[in-house]
Design a protein around this motif. Structure first.
Motif, PDB file in Angstrom:
ATOM      1  N   LEU A 123       4.647  19.559 -14.650  1.00 43.48           N
ATOM      2  CA  LEU A 123       4.284  19.756 -15.892  1.00 43.48           C
ATOM      3  C   LEU A 123       3.169  20.695 -16.361  1.00 43.48           C
ATOM      4  CD1 LEU A 123       4.785  18.630 -18.846  1.00 43.48           C
ATOM      5  CD2 LEU A 123       2.814  17.074 -18.798  1.00 43.48           C
ATOM      6  N   ARG A 124       2.161  20.708 -15.462  1.00 44.40           N
ATOM      7  CA  ARG A 124       0.849  21.724 -15.660  1.00 44.40           C
ATOM      8  C   ARG A 124       1.599  23.023 -15.199  1.00 44.40           C
ATOM      9  NH1 ARG A 124      -3.207  20.986 -11.636  1.00 44.40           N
ATOM     10  NH2 ARG A 124      -1.817  22.253 -10.320  1.00 44.40           N
ATOM     11  N   ASP A 125       2.438  23.237 -14.363  1.00 43.05           N
ATOM     12  CA  ASP A 125       3.081  24.592 -14.387  1.00 43.05           C
ATOM     13  C   ASP A 125       4.107  25.197 -15.160  1.00 43.05           C
ATOM     14  OD1 ASP A 125       1.732  24.330 -11.729  1.00 43.05           O
ATOM     15  OD2 ASP A 125       3.526  24.002 -10.628  1.00 43.05           O
ATOM     16  N   ARG A 126       4.830  24.154 -15.880  1.00 38.87           N
ATOM     17  CA  ARG A 126       5.459  24.598 -17.171  1.00 38.87           C
ATOM     18  C   ARG A 126       4.826  24.878 -18.014  1.00 38.87           C
ATOM     19  NH1 ARG A 126       8.559  19.949 -15.782  1.00 38.87           N
ATOM     20  NH2 ARG A 126       7.820  18.984 -17.625  1.00 38.87           N
ATOM     21  N   ARG A 153       0.794  -1.332  -0.110  1.00 40.44           N
ATOM     22  CA  ARG A 153      -0.039  -0.198   0.096  1.00 40.44           C
ATOM     23  C   ARG A 153       1.056   1.180  -0.036  1.00 40.44           C
ATOM     24  NH1 ARG A 153      -1.567   3.487   3.398  1.00 40.44           N
ATOM     25  NH2 ARG A 153      -0.794   2.637   5.139  1.00 40.44           N
ATOM     26  N   ARG A 154       1.779   1.341   0.775  1.00 41.35           N
ATOM     27  CA  ARG A 154       2.756   2.601   0.801  1.00 41.35           C
ATOM     28  C   ARG A 154       3.578   2.566  -0.632  1.00 41.35           C
ATOM     29  NH1 ARG A 154       3.754   0.798   6.162  1.00 41.35           N
ATOM     30  NH2 ARG A 154       5.699  -0.593   5.532  1.00 41.35           N
ATOM     31  N   ARG A 155       3.918   1.554  -1.159  1.00 37.96           N
ATOM     32  CA  ARG A 155       4.427   1.613  -2.357  1.00 37.96           C
ATOM     33  C   ARG A 155       3.948   2.203  -3.449  1.00 37.96           C
ATOM     34  NH1 ARG A 155       6.882  -2.851  -1.751  1.00 37.96           N
ATOM     35  NH2 ARG A 155       5.193  -4.123  -2.370  1.00 37.96           N
ATOM     36  N   ARG A 156       2.679   1.733  -3.463  1.00 34.02           N
ATOM     37  CA  ARG A 156       1.414   2.206  -4.303  1.00 34.02           C
ATOM     38  C   ARG A 156       1.331   3.901  -4.200  1.00 34.02           C
ATOM     39  NH1 ARG A 156      -1.349  -2.382  -3.154  1.00 34.02           N
ATOM     40  NH2 ARG A 156      -2.876  -0.892  -2.391  1.00 34.02           N
ATOM     41  N   ARG A 157       1.053   4.133  -2.953  1.00 31.56           N
ATOM     42  CA  ARG A 157       0.762   5.572  -2.578  1.00 31.56           C
ATOM     43  C   ARG A 157       1.732   6.331  -3.024  1.00 31.56           C
ATOM     44  NH1 ARG A 157       1.453   9.101   1.840  1.00 31.56           N
ATOM     45  NH2 ARG A 157      -0.095  10.634   1.999  1.00 31.56           N
ATOM     46  N   ALA A 158       3.248   5.955  -2.569  1.00 30.08           N
ATOM     47  CA  ALA A 158       4.475   6.777  -2.940  1.00 30.08           C
ATOM     48  C   ALA A 158       4.418   6.769  -4.480  1.00 30.08           C
ATOM     49  CB  ALA A 158       5.488   5.942  -2.534  1.00 30.08           C
ATOM     50  N   GLN A 159       4.145   5.937  -5.164  1.00 32.56           N
ATOM     51  CA  GLN A 159       4.312   5.853  -6.903  1.00 32.56           C
ATOM     52  C   GLN A 159       3.031   6.959  -7.342  1.00 32.56           C
ATOM     53  OE1 GLN A 159       6.174   4.769  -8.948  1.00 32.56           O
ATOM     54  NE2 GLN A 159       4.999   5.361 -10.733  1.00 32.56           N
ATOM     55  N   PHE A 160       2.113   7.057  -6.866  1.00 27.69           N
ATOM     56  CA  PHE A 160       0.834   7.867  -6.961  1.00 27.69           C
ATOM     57  C   PHE A 160       1.059   9.225  -6.790  1.00 27.69           C
ATOM     58  CE2 PHE A 160      -2.626  10.410  -5.420  1.00 27.69           C
ATOM     59  CZ  PHE A 160      -3.279  10.414  -6.670  1.00 27.69           C
ATOM     60  N   LEU A 161       1.857   9.526  -5.400  1.00 23.39           N
ATOM     61  CA  LEU A 161       2.238  11.032  -5.123  1.00 23.39           C
ATOM     62  C   LEU A 161       3.497  11.421  -6.031  1.00 23.39           C
ATOM     63  CD1 LEU A 161       2.136  10.683  -1.407  1.00 23.39           C
ATOM     64  CD2 LEU A 161       0.357  11.832  -2.596  1.00 23.39           C
ATOM     65  N   ARG A 162       4.372  10.464  -6.499  1.00 22.89           N
ATOM     66  CA  ARG A 162       5.696  11.042  -7.466  1.00 22.89           C
ATOM     67  C   ARG A 162       4.804  11.169  -8.700  1.00 22.89           C
ATOM     68  NH1 ARG A 162       8.333   6.517  -5.359  1.00 22.89           N
ATOM     69  NH2 ARG A 162       7.377   5.247  -6.878  1.00 22.89           N
ATOM     70  N   GLU A 163       3.862  10.407  -9.374  1.00 23.28           N
ATOM     71  CA  GLU A 163       3.154  10.946 -10.563  1.00 23.28           C
ATOM     72  C   GLU A 163       2.270  12.206 -10.282  1.00 23.28           C
ATOM     73  OE1 GLU A 163       0.924   7.351 -11.478  1.00 23.28           O
ATOM     74  OE2 GLU A 163       2.784   6.278 -12.148  1.00 23.28           O
ATOM     75  N   LEU A 164       1.683  12.332  -9.365  1.00 23.95           N
ATOM     76  CA  LEU A 164       0.858  13.393  -9.070  1.00 23.95           C
ATOM     77  C   LEU A 164       1.728  14.655  -9.204  1.00 23.95           C
ATOM     78  CD1 LEU A 164      -1.860  14.724  -8.404  1.00 23.95           C
ATOM     79  CD2 LEU A 164      -1.284  14.494  -5.910  1.00 23.95           C
ATOM     80  N   HIS A 165       2.850  14.506  -8.315  1.00 22.55           N
ATOM     81  CA  HIS A 165       3.940  15.796  -8.345  1.00 22.55           C
ATOM     82  C   HIS A 165       4.375  16.156  -9.653  1.00 22.55           C
ATOM     83  CE1 HIS A 165       6.804  18.509  -6.298  1.00 22.55           C
ATOM     84  NE2 HIS A 165       7.717  17.856  -7.201  1.00 22.55           N
ATOM     85  N   GLU A 166       4.789  14.962 -10.540  1.00 19.38           N
ATOM     86  CA  GLU A 166       5.384  15.327 -11.730  1.00 19.38           C
ATOM     87  C   GLU A 166       4.324  16.014 -12.600  1.00 19.38           C
ATOM     88  OE1 GLU A 166       6.669  12.361 -15.594  1.00 19.38           O
ATOM     89  OE2 GLU A 166       6.766  11.563 -13.499  1.00 19.38           O
ATOM     90  N   ALA A 167       2.947  15.421 -12.525  1.00 22.31           N
ATOM     91  CA  ALA A 167       2.057  16.130 -13.379  1.00 22.31           C
ATOM     92  C   ALA A 167       1.584  17.733 -12.928  1.00 22.31           C
ATOM     93  CB  ALA A 167       0.409  15.148 -13.125  1.00 22.31           C
ATOM     94  N   LYS A 168       1.919  17.656 -11.599  1.00 23.87           N
ATOM     95  CA  LYS A 168       1.727  19.332 -11.379  1.00 23.87           C
ATOM     96  C   LYS A 168       2.817  20.027 -11.882  1.00 23.87           C
ATOM     97  CE  LYS A 168      -1.235  18.795  -7.169  1.00 23.87           C
ATOM     98  NZ  LYS A 168      -1.244  18.853  -5.932  1.00 23.87           N
ATOM     99  N   ALA A 216      -0.021  29.363 -13.116  1.00 21.46           N
ATOM    100  CA  ALA A 216       1.015  28.944 -11.952  1.00 21.46           C
ATOM    101  C   ALA A 216       1.386  30.001 -10.958  1.00 21.46           C
ATOM    102  CB  ALA A 216       2.220  28.025 -12.590  1.00 21.46           C
ATOM    103  N   ARG A 217       1.703  30.839 -11.704  1.00 19.70           N
ATOM    104  CA  ARG A 217       2.024  32.400 -10.891  1.00 19.70           C
ATOM    105  C   ARG A 217       0.799  32.752 -10.135  1.00 19.70           C
ATOM    106  NH1 ARG A 217       2.135  37.841 -11.311  1.00 19.70           N
ATOM    107  NH2 ARG A 217       4.187  38.900 -10.309  1.00 19.70           N
ATOM    108  N   ALA A 218      -0.250  32.581 -10.777  1.00 18.78           N
ATOM    109  CA  ALA A 218      -1.393  33.285 -10.084  1.00 18.78           C
ATOM    110  C   ALA A 218      -1.691  32.565  -8.937  1.00 18.78           C
ATOM    111  CB  ALA A 218      -2.592  33.453 -11.053  1.00 18.78           C
ATOM    112  N   ALA A 219      -1.523  31.034  -9.037  1.00 19.95           N
ATOM    113  CA  ALA A 219      -1.922  30.164  -7.933  1.00 19.95           C
ATOM    114  C   ALA A 219      -0.898  30.354  -6.604  1.00 19.95           C
ATOM    115  CB  ALA A 219      -1.573  28.683  -8.525  1.00 19.95           C
TER     116      ALA A 219
END
Length: 68
Positions: free
Chosen positions: A43-46, A26-41, A52-55
């Motif tokens: 990418l969206r900021d770039r 469960r922790r492994r899947r959660r860590a993978q999810f959080l990594r992907e979420l951070h990567e997506a954020k 992103a600046r307004a946020a």
């Protein structure tokens, strides 16, 4: 005689279906999810720097007005 080997996905699906889940898995899947979420954020900021600046500005304003 059927093959007794199962893939990891099948084992995970069966363990979650039966409500018996390994904490490490469960922790492994959660860590993978959080990594992907951070990567997506990131990418969206770039891709949308103005949004992103307004946020960031809104978050800074929230932090300035927050009472401890």
């Amino acid at each position: 005689m059927p093959d007794r080997k199962r893939s990891d996905d099948t084992k995970d699906a069966m363990s979650t279906a039966h409500g018996v889940e390994n904490d490490a898995a469960r922790r492994r899947r959660r860590a993978q999810f959080l990594r992907e979420l951070h990567e997506a954020k990131e990418l969206r900021d770039r891709v949308q720097p103005r949004r992103a600046r307004a946020a960031r500005m809104r978050q800074a304003m929230r932090m300035r007005t927050f009472r401890w």
